[in-house]
Design a protein around this motif. Structure first.
Motif, PDB file in Angstrom:
ATOM      1  N   PHE A  45       0.825  -1.213   0.000  1.00 18.92           N
ATOM      2  CA  PHE A  45       0.000   0.000   0.000  1.00 18.92           C
ATOM      3  C   PHE A  45       0.856   1.260   0.000  1.00 18.92           C
ATOM      4  N   LEU A  46       2.029   1.162   0.645  1.00 18.72           N
ATOM      5  CA  LEU A  46       2.872   2.339   0.845  1.00 18.72           C
ATOM      6  C   LEU A  46       3.809   2.599  -0.322  1.00 18.72           C
ATOM      7  N   GLU A  47       3.609   1.857  -1.413  1.00 19.94           N
ATOM      8  CA  GLU A  47       4.501   1.972  -2.583  1.00 19.94           C
ATOM      9  C   GLU A  47       3.738   2.508  -3.790  1.00 19.94           C
ATOM     10  N   MET A  48       2.489   2.946  -3.610  1.00 15.93           N
ATOM     11  CA  MET A  48       1.684   3.320  -4.775  1.00 15.93           C
ATOM     12  C   MET A  48       2.042   4.691  -5.342  1.00 15.93           C
ATOM     13  N   SER A  49       1.996   4.785  -6.656  1.00 11.72           N
ATOM     14  CA  SER A  49       2.139   6.081  -7.320  1.00 11.72           C
ATOM     15  C   SER A  49       0.801   6.819  -7.226  1.00 11.72           C
ATOM     16  N   ARG A  50       0.798   8.082  -7.618  1.00 16.93           N
ATOM     17  CA  ARG A  50      -0.446   8.854  -7.570  1.00 16.93           C
ATOM     18  C   ARG A  50      -1.542   8.215  -8.426  1.00 16.93           C
ATOM     19  N   PRO A  51      -1.275   7.894  -9.706  1.00 18.39           N
ATOM     20  CA  PRO A  51      -2.364   7.290 -10.484  1.00 18.39           C
ATOM     21  C   PRO A  51      -2.858   5.969  -9.880  1.00 18.39           C
ATOM     22  N   GLU A  52      -1.940   5.164  -9.393  1.00 21.63           N
ATOM     23  CA  GLU A  52      -2.351   3.895  -8.774  1.00 21.63           C
ATOM     24  C   GLU A  52      -3.211   4.141  -7.541  1.00 21.63           C
ATOM     25  N   ALA A  53      -2.769   5.085  -6.719  1.00 23.66           N
ATOM     26  CA  ALA A  53      -3.499   5.353  -5.471  1.00 23.66           C
ATOM     27  C   ALA A  53      -4.894   5.895  -5.761  1.00 23.66           C
ATOM     28  N   ARG A  54      -5.002   6.744  -6.784  1.00 27.77           N
ATOM     29  CA  ARG A  54      -6.324   7.314  -7.097  1.00 27.77           C
ATOM     30  C   ARG A  54      -7.269   6.235  -7.609  1.00 27.77           C
ATOM     31  N   GLU A  55      -6.728   5.376  -8.461  1.00 26.58           N
ATOM     32  CA  GLU A  55      -7.581   4.299  -8.970  1.00 26.58           C
ATOM     33  C   GLU A  55      -7.979   3.347  -7.852  1.00 26.58           C
ATOM     34  N   PHE A  56      -7.008   3.008  -7.014  1.00 27.86           N
ATOM     35  CA  PHE A  56      -7.313   2.047  -5.950  1.00 27.86           C
ATOM     36  C   PHE A  56      -8.377   2.605  -5.004  1.00 27.86           C
ATOM     37  N   ALA A  57      -8.262   3.883  -4.643  1.00 26.65           N
ATOM     38  CA  ALA A  57      -9.226   4.480  -3.706  1.00 26.65           C
ATOM     39  C   ALA A  57     -10.630   4.512  -4.310  1.00 26.65           C
ATOM     40  N   MET A  58     -10.734   4.837  -5.605  1.00 27.02           N
ATOM     41  CA  MET A  58     -12.064   4.827  -6.235  1.00 27.02           C
ATOM     42  C   MET A  58     -12.572   3.393  -6.330  1.00 27.02           C
ATOM     43  N   GLY A  59     -11.642   2.469  -6.565  1.00 24.72           N
ATOM     44  CA  GLY A  59     -12.025   1.056  -6.594  1.00 24.72           C
ATOM     45  C   GLY A  59     -12.573   0.597  -5.244  1.00 24.72           C
ATOM     46  N   PRO A  75       0.755  15.871 -15.068  1.00 25.53           N
ATOM     47  CA  PRO A  75       0.295  14.922 -16.089  1.00 25.53           C
ATOM     48  C   PRO A  75      -1.189  14.601 -15.909  1.00 25.53           C
ATOM     49  N   GLY A  76      -1.912  14.675 -17.001  1.00 24.73           N
ATOM     50  CA  GLY A  76      -3.331  14.299 -16.993  1.00 24.73           C
ATOM     51  C   GLY A  76      -4.223  15.193 -16.168  1.00 24.73           C
ATOM     52  N   SER A  77      -3.821  16.436 -15.970  1.00 27.29           N
ATOM     53  CA  SER A  77      -4.558  17.266 -15.003  1.00 27.29           C
ATOM     54  C   SER A  77      -6.013  17.518 -15.379  1.00 27.29           C
ATOM     55  N   VAL A  78      -6.344  17.487 -16.671  1.00 24.09           N
ATOM     56  CA  VAL A  78      -7.759  17.699 -17.011  1.00 24.09           C
ATOM     57  C   VAL A  78      -8.359  16.533 -17.801  1.00 24.09           C
ATOM     58  N   ASP A  79      -7.747  15.373 -17.675  1.00 27.02           N
ATOM     59  CA  ASP A  79      -8.247  14.211 -18.410  1.00 27.02           C
ATOM     60  C   ASP A  79      -9.295  13.432 -17.604  1.00 27.02           C
ATOM     61  N   ILE A  80     -10.166  12.751 -18.342  1.00 23.71           N
ATOM     62  CA  ILE A  80     -11.049  11.790 -17.684  1.00 23.71           C
ATOM     63  C   ILE A  80     -10.160  10.665 -17.158  1.00 23.71           C
ATOM     64  N   PRO A  81     -10.308  10.281 -15.906  1.00 25.54           N
ATOM     65  CA  PRO A  81      -9.351   9.306 -15.360  1.00 25.54           C
ATOM     66  C   PRO A  81      -9.512   7.929 -16.007  1.00 25.54           C
ATOM     67  N   PRO A  82      -8.424   7.193 -16.119  1.00 25.90           N
ATOM     68  CA  PRO A  82      -8.462   5.894 -16.795  1.00 25.90           C
ATOM     69  C   PRO A  82      -9.434   4.909 -16.137  1.00 25.90           C
ATOM     70  N   TYR A  83      -9.781   5.152 -14.886  1.00 27.05           N
ATOM     71  CA  TYR A  83     -10.666   4.205 -14.193  1.00 27.05           C
ATOM     72  C   TYR A  83     -12.143   4.589 -14.293  1.00 27.05           C
ATOM     73  N   ILE A 137     -16.494   4.444 -12.059  1.00 31.44           N
ATOM     74  CA  ILE A 137     -17.393   5.592 -11.875  1.00 31.44           C
ATOM     75  C   ILE A 137     -18.674   5.419 -12.671  1.00 31.44           C
ATOM     76  N   LYS A 138     -18.527   5.128 -13.965  1.00 28.24           N
ATOM     77  CA  LYS A 138     -19.713   5.019 -14.833  1.00 28.24           C
ATOM     78  C   LYS A 138     -20.739   4.006 -14.319  1.00 28.24           C
ATOM     79  N   PRO A 139     -20.286   2.837 -13.851  1.00 32.60           N
ATOM     80  CA  PRO A 139     -21.292   1.877 -13.372  1.00 32.60           C
ATOM     81  C   PRO A 139     -22.131   2.420 -12.221  1.00 32.60           C
TER      82      PRO A 139
END
Lengths: 704, 704
Positions: free
Chosen positions: A91-105, B683-691, B696-698
Motif C-alpha cells: 500500500f505504501l509503494e503506490m504512485s499517484r495514479p495507482e493510489a487514485r484508482e485504488f481508492a475509487m475502486g 500529467p493528466g490534469s484535465v483528463d477523464i481518469p483511466p478508471y 465511476i460510470k457503473p
C-alpha cells in the motif's frame, strides 16, 4: 497505466513472490541475539498490563458488540483485494495514479457489497466494513467523507425538505458523486471575500454562476479532480443587482454517462500533494454556468419567482456544517495518530540500544513523550463522544427558542474550533515524536509513519486554520468572562458546558498563590488539579482582557490568546475524563481494571497540562519555582509509573497488523525479517539500475 | 522506463506546452484586485529594507567574489537540462526511478564539465557549479556528499599515506564510486554493538568479512542501493581469534565494468523513503568476502604480516570523521531551511486575508515565528564559519601534544554534537512553522515545502540521534563544570571555546536574582543578555550535577540535560554573533547597513533565547514573573520592529526562483497565475481518469 495491485493469485504477483524467494536464498537471515530477544520482550510487555486488554479494546471500540462487529470487518477486508492491497504489493509503494484508482475502486467495491447476495451482509455490517476501510486508508476515508459527509450534510443541513428528498437517494447509491466547493485559490479562512458569484436571472428563473478571476477558482476541492459529478458551491448571491450574501448551490460538474465536463464548467486535478495521494483534489471554474433557482439550498433562505429573497435568521447557520466537519477531523486523530503511536510504542519496547542494552522505551526521552501521547488518545476518545451528544442536541434544535439555540451554537462552535485546533497541533507534535522515536527506520516509507505524517499535514490548516480557530475560541472565552465579571451573566445549559468554570471566575481570581505545598496531592485528587487549571485559565483570560482594555489590539495578544484557548481545550478533556473515570461518578458497569487504568491516564493528563502550561501559572505568580520543579518531577515520575502499561494500552486500540502496515510494529515483536522482506519487495530492489550504461559505466570503466 | 525530463526543445515537451496553452485558453485567468496587489506588496516590502540587500547577499555568500561566482553558476545550471529540470516538467513531480536517474545524471554531468573545452571552465567554476547544484537539489547534494565527503574523508582521515595515494585519484575522477557503511539494521547509535566481523586469515594475508545475522546487514547506506562500486565498512576486527575492536575496511561492492555485484557481496536498494527520492540508500551483506590486509585503513592502527596489531592511540580518533559529517549537516540547515523560510516569508507578505485584508505577515502568529527563524539562519551561518576554523586547527593537529589534541577534540565533538542537535530540532520546528504559514498551499508538492520537509526528516535521527548527541554534549558540560568547581581546572584554548563561561562558574552561581529591573536594557547591551544566559546555564548544570550526586541517574535527568545542551548551543550562537556584530569588535570593513541589521538580528536572537528558555530561569528562581512577562513583551515587540525587514533579509540568501521552485514564492510576487500553471502542468490534469469506465460510470450511470 497498469495497476499492479491485484490479489496474490495473479501471475505477476506469483512471479514477484518467486523472485523474492530467490533473493532471500542468497541472504543470511539467521537470527541474532537481538532479533530473538524482540518477540520475547513483546510478550513480557504484554503480560505486564494491569488490566484485561480485551476489555480495554471493547471500551475503545464502543462496547463488546461494536468490537466484534469491527473485527468481523477487519477480517472481511483483510483478504479482499479491492479493499486492501495484497502482499507482496505494498500500500505504501503506490504512485499517484495507482493510489487514485485504488481508492475509487474501494468506493466502488463498498457499493457492490449489498448486491452480492452470496455475501449475505447486513446494512450494519456493510457500514462497519466501510468504517474498517476508513481506518485502513486515510485516503479512502477522506474521499468517502467528501461525498457521504460534506456533500450530504450540506444538502441536509442547508437544503429544504424537497431538496433533501430529491438528492438523498442519488447520494446514497452514488448516482451522483458529490463534493464541497468552498475554498478558492485566493480565499480560505475569510469566507466573506469569496469571489465566485451566482446572479439571479429573473427572465429564465436561473442562477448564473461565474468565476470572475484567477483567484476565484475553487481550489483543493476533494473529488473535484477526477470524480465528482456534482458539487455544492458557495457563492456571492446577486439578486436584482444587489449582493444578498453567501449561499450554497448544487451544480453539476461532469456527465454522469461519460465523465466529461459539463459545458461552462472547467475543472481539473490539483496534482501531486504531500499526502492523500489517492484523493483527487481539484479546482473548478464556472463560466456563465446556468442552474435552476431550485438548486439554491433553501432551508434557511428563500427566493421566490419574483426575486424576493429572505435571508437566514442568523448568518452563522450557513456555516453550521463546519462544526460536524471539525468534529470529524478530531475523530481522525483517534483513528490515525493512534496508529503512529502503536508503531513507535511497539518498536520502542523491542528495540534495544545503549550501554546496558536497554529497551529504548526505558529512556526518559522516550516514555515522557509516548505515555502522554497515549493518554491523549484516550482523553480525546471520551471527549469526542461527549461532544457528539452535545451536537445531537444542537441538530435537534430546530424547535429550540432562538436565543438558546444561538447560545448552544456559540458553545459548540467555540468548542469544535479549539478541539480541532488543539488536536491538530498536539497530534503534529506526537507524530514528530513518534517519527523520532523510531530513529532512522521511520524514514522508510514501508514503516508507515511517513505516510501518516503526509496525510496529517493538511489537518493543521485545512478545515479552518488552527490559529484562526483557536483565536475564535479565545474570543468566545473572553466574551463569556466579560459577561460574567461585568454583568454577572452566564447562560444555563442542559449539559456540562466546556466554559462552566467561568461561572466561578471571581472565586478563581481570588486565588493568589497555589495553596498546595505537596504537589503529589494531584495524584489522588482530580479537584485539586482542576482547581489549579481553572484558576490559571481565568487569570490568564483576565490578564488578556485587561491588556485589551489598556489599549493592546487583539493582534498584540494573539499568541497568548491562542495558547489559552489550547489550554482551555486541554482542561476540557481533563474534566470530561475526570467525570467519566472517577470512582464515584464512573459508569458502575465499567470493568474495574479498565476503570483503574483510565483513571491513571486521567491523572497523567492532568499532570501533563499542569507541566505543559506551567509557564502560564508562573506568569500569573500563581505557581512558585518550587511548585514548578515538583510538578515536573511528579509528572516525569508518573509517566515512568505508566511505562510498563504501554503495550497493553496501545493494544487497546485493537489494530491488526495489516492496518498498521509497519513491519517494525508487528504485534508479535518479530520485526527484523519482516522489515527486510518489505524492502526486498520494492520493485527492482536488487537490479542493476537502468541508467548504469549511461551514467555509471562511463565513469567507473574509463581507464579500462 | 521513460525519463520525461529533457529540455523544452524535445517534441514531447513541445506537445505538453501546446496542450497547456490549449487548456489555459478555456480558463478565466483575469487578474483580481488580490492578484494585482501581490506584486505591488512585494515591491513595497523590498523597498523597506534598511540596508543594501546586495551587500547582505555578499555577506551570506562569503564576499562579493564568492557571490559573483555563485551567480555565474546559478546562471550556468539554470538552463542545463542535465543539471536542472526544465519546464514544463517539474522537479517536484518525479517518481523514484526518475529521481534516481536524474541525480546520477547530475553527477555524471558535473564530471564532464572539465572535458568540454568549449565551456572553458576553471576548476573553481566547476566546484561552484557543483555547489549551486547542491543548493538546487538536496538529493544531489547528499548523493555527491556520500562519495566526495564521507568516503573520501574516511580514506584521508583514517587511511595511511599509501592508502590515500592509492585511492584519492580514483575518488577524484569517480573511477570508484564510494559509500560509507557504518549503520546496521540492528545498530546505529551504539557502535560498540556492530555485528559485522572482519577476521584476519594469516594463511592468505586477507581479512574475511562476514554479516553473521539478519540484524548485521549494513542498512541505509547512501549510494549502496544502485551505484557504489566500493565502500568503507566498519567491522569488529578479529585477529588470532581475539576481538581487537572496530576498524574500517575498503571493500569492493560492484564490478566497475558492468555494475554487477561482486561475488560474496549481496546488496540492494532500500526502496521508498520519506525524502531524498533520488538517493539510492541501500543494504549490504558480506558472505565470506575476502579482502587484502592493506584494505584495512591504517593511519592510527597497524597490522603486520604476522598478525601483530597496534591499536589506535585513542579509540575516539576512529570516529573523528563524524565531526565534519555533523558540521556538514549544520551547513545543510543554511542551504535548505533558508529556502523554506524564503517561501513562507514571500507568501506571507503577498497573501492578504482577514477583516481588514491584512497581509498575513502582519499577524503576530506569523512574524513572531518567522523573524526568529530568519535570525537563526544568519546566526548559524556565522557560527558555522567559526567552527570550521576551529576544526581546521584540529585537523592540522597531527603535531599537537596528545593532551591538547584530546582537549580540542572533546570541545569540537561536544560542540558539533549539540550544534547538529539544536539545528536539527529547531529546523524541524521552523519547517513546520513555514508549512503552516503557507496554509493549504504548502500541501501542494509544487510549492516545495513538502519536499524540503521530506528531505529534512532524516536529519533529526541520521548522523547521530539528536537526543544522544545532546546528551553527550551535556555530559561534556557537566564534566567541565565539575573540573572547574572541584579542582578549579579549565583548559587553555587558543580560540574562544564554546564552554568558556564555565571558567567563571562561581561568579555566575553567585547571582541569586537577575538584577535587571528594566528588561529593555537587553536591547542595547549584549553583555547584559550574555550574563543572564550564562548564569542560567551554569545554575541549571549545577542543579543537574547536584541531582546526580543525590542519587538520580543520568536517565532521570535526561530531558533536562538535553534541554540545557540545546540552550548552551543557542548561547554559543549568540556569543559568536555578538562578537562579530558588535560595533566595537566587528570587522571594520563591514558595510554599515549590513553591520546594523546583523546587530539587530543578534539582539533578537538573544531575546529569543531568553524567551524560549525562560522556564530554565524561573525554575532556578533567577527570573521573576514580572521579568518573564517583560521578556515576552519586549521579544514580541522586537520581532515586530524587524517585521518590515523580512523581504530584504530573505532576499539576502540570494536564491533565484528556479532554486526555490515554489510559485507562491516568486521573487516578483506575481504568484497566482504561476501557481495555476504549475498545477495545469501535472500529467493528466484535465483528463477523464483511466478508471472512469470501471469504477465511476457503473455508479453514476446505473439508472440510465
Amino acid at each position: 497505466m497498469t495497476i499492479p495491485l491485484k490479489d496474490s493469485s495473479d501471475p505477476s504477483a506469483k512471479a514477484a513472490l518467486a523472485r523474492l524467494e530467490q533473493i532471500k536464498g542468497q541472504l543470511n537471515l539467521k537470527s541474532s541475539a537481538m532479533s530473538l530477544q524482540a518477540p520475547k520482550d513483546m510478550t513480557t510487555e504484554r503480560a505486564a498490563a494491569d488490566f484485561d486488554i480485551k476489555k480495554l479494546e471493547w471500551l475503545w471500540a464502543g462496547g463488546e458488540d461494536a468490537y466484534n462487529l469491527l473485527n468481523f470487518s477487519y477480517n472481511f477486508i483483510k483478504n479482499d483485494p479491492e479493499l486492501v492491497v495484497q502482499p507482496p504489493r505494498n500500500f505504501l509503494e503506490m504512485s499517484r495514479p495507482e493510489a487514485r484508482e485504488f481508492a475509487m475502486g474501494q468506493i466502488y467495491r463498498t457499493t457492490q457489497l449489498s448486491k452480492d447476495k452470496a455475501l449475505n451482509l447486513t446494512k450494519q455490517q456493510i457500514d462497519s466494513i466501510v468504517w474498517a476501510t476508513n481506518i485502513y486508508s486515510e485516503t479512502f476515508s477522506m474521499r468517502f467523507f467528501v461525498h457521504a459527509s460534506l456533500f450530504r450534510n450540506a444538502v441536509n443541513m442547508l437544503g429544504n425538505k424537497n431538496q433533501q428528498d430529491k438528492w438523498n437517494t442519488k447520494i446514497e447509491n452514488l448516482e451522483v458523486i458529490g463534493c464541497f466547493a468552498m475554498t478558492e485559490l485566493g480565499h480560505s479562512s475569510a469566507l466573506r471575500d469569496i469571489e465566485t458569484t451566482a446572479t439571479y436571472d429573473i427572465a429564465t428563473d436561473e442562477f448564473v454562476l461565474e468565476s470572475p478571476t484567477v483567484t476565484s477558482s475553487k481550489w483543493w476541492i476533494g473529488m473535484a479532480g477526477q470524480t465528482a459529478t456534482h458539487t455544492v458551491a458557495i457563492a456571492q448571491t446577486i439578486i436584482h443587482g444587489k449582493n444578498v450574501g453567501l449561499n450554497w448551490f448544487i451544480v453539476q460538474l461532469r456527465s454522469q454517462t461519460d465523465g466529461s465536463l459539463m459545458p461552462n464548467v472547467v475543472a481539473g486535478d490539483i496534482g501531486q500533494k504531500v499526502g492523500h495521494l489517492g484523493l483527487d483534489n481539484g479546482w473548478i471554474q464556472f463560466h456563465r454556468n446556468r442552474i435552476p433557482r431550485k438548486n439554491m439550498l433553501s432551508r434557511w433562505v428563500s427566493l421566490d419567482r419574483h426575486g424576493n429573497f429572505s435571508p437566514p435568521p442568523n448568518p452563522a447557520v450557513m456555516y453550521a456544517t463546519l462544526i460536524p466537519e471539525r468534529l470529524s477531523l478530531v475523530l481522525v486523530t483517534t483513528q490515525l495518530i493512534s496508529q503512529a503511536i502503536v508503531i513507535a510504542t511497539r518498536y520502542g519496547v523491542v528495540r534495544r540500544q545503549g550501554a546496558k542494552n536497554e529497551q529504548i522505551m526505558d529512556y526518559q526521552s522516550h516514555y515522557v513523550k509516548l505515555v502522554p501521547a497515549i493518554s491523549f488518545m484516550y482523553m480525546v476518545k471520551t471527549a469526542q463522544k461527549d461532544l457528539d451528544e452535545q451536537f445531537s442536541i444542537l441538530t435537534a434544535g430546530g424547535n429550540m427558542d432562538p436565543a438558546t439555540y444561538l447560545n448552544y451554537m456559540g458553545e459548540m462552535h467555540a468548542m469544535a474550533a479549539c478541539f480541532k485546533g488543539l488536536t491538530g497541533w498536539y497530534s503534529s507534535e506526537i507524530l514528530e515524536d513518534c517519527r523520532r522515536a523510531c530513529g532512522g527506520h521511520a524514514y522508510s516509507s514501508y514503516n508507515a509513519i511517513g505516510s501518516i505524517i503526509g496525510d496529517w499535514g493538511v489537518m493543521t490548516t485545512g478545515g479552518g486554520d488552527n490559529v484562526v480557530l483557536l483565536q475564535q475560541a479565545a474570543r468566545h472565552l473572553l466574551f463569556r468572562l466579560e459577561q460574567k465579571l461585568k454583568f454577572n451573566q452566564y447562560p444555563k445549559f442542559s449539559f456540562k458546558s466546556p466554559t462552566q468554570y467561568i461561572n466561578y471566575a471571581e472565586e478563581y481570581l481570588g486565588n493568589t498563590k497555589w495553596n498546595v505545598s505537596d504537589v503529589s496531592q494531584c495524584l489522588g485528587n482530580f479537584s485539586v488539579v482542576e482547581g489549579a487549571l481553572c484558576t490559571i485559565l481565568v487569570k490568564r483570560l483576565n490578564s488578556i482582557q485587561k491588556n485589551l482594555e489598556s489599549g493592546m489590539t487583539h493582534n498584540d495578544v494573539l499568541l497568548e490568546s491562542v495558547r489559552v484557548a489550547e489550554m482551555h481545550c486541554a482542561v476540557f478533556l481533563f474534566s470530561t475524563n475526570a467525570a467519566a473515570y472517577h470512582k464515584s461518578t464512573a459508569d458502575p458497569a465499567l470493568d474495574k481494571g479498565v476503570l483503574s487504568i483510565m483513571n491513571r491516564l486521567t491523572v497523567l493528563w492532568g499532570l501533563h497540562i499542569l507541566y505543559k502550561y506551567s509557564d502560564q501559572g508562573f506568569k500569573e505568580g500563581f505557581l512558585s519555582p518550587e511548585q514548578i520543579k515538583d510538578i515536573e518531577y511528579i509528572y516525569f515520575d508518573y509517566c515512568k509509573s505508566l511505562r510498563s502499561q504501554v503495550i497493553g494500552l496501545t493494544d487497546g486500540f485493537g489494530y491488526p497488523d495489516f492496518i498498521i502496515k509497519a513491519p517494525i510494529a508487528k504485534y508479535d515483536g518479530d520485526i527484523y525479517q519482516a522489515y527486510f522482506d518489505s524492502i526486498l519487495q520494492a520493485p527492482g530492489s536488487v537490479d542493476i539500475p537502468p541508467y548504469h550504461e549511461k551514467y555509471i559505466k562511463p565513469l567507473t570503466n574509463q581507464l579500462k
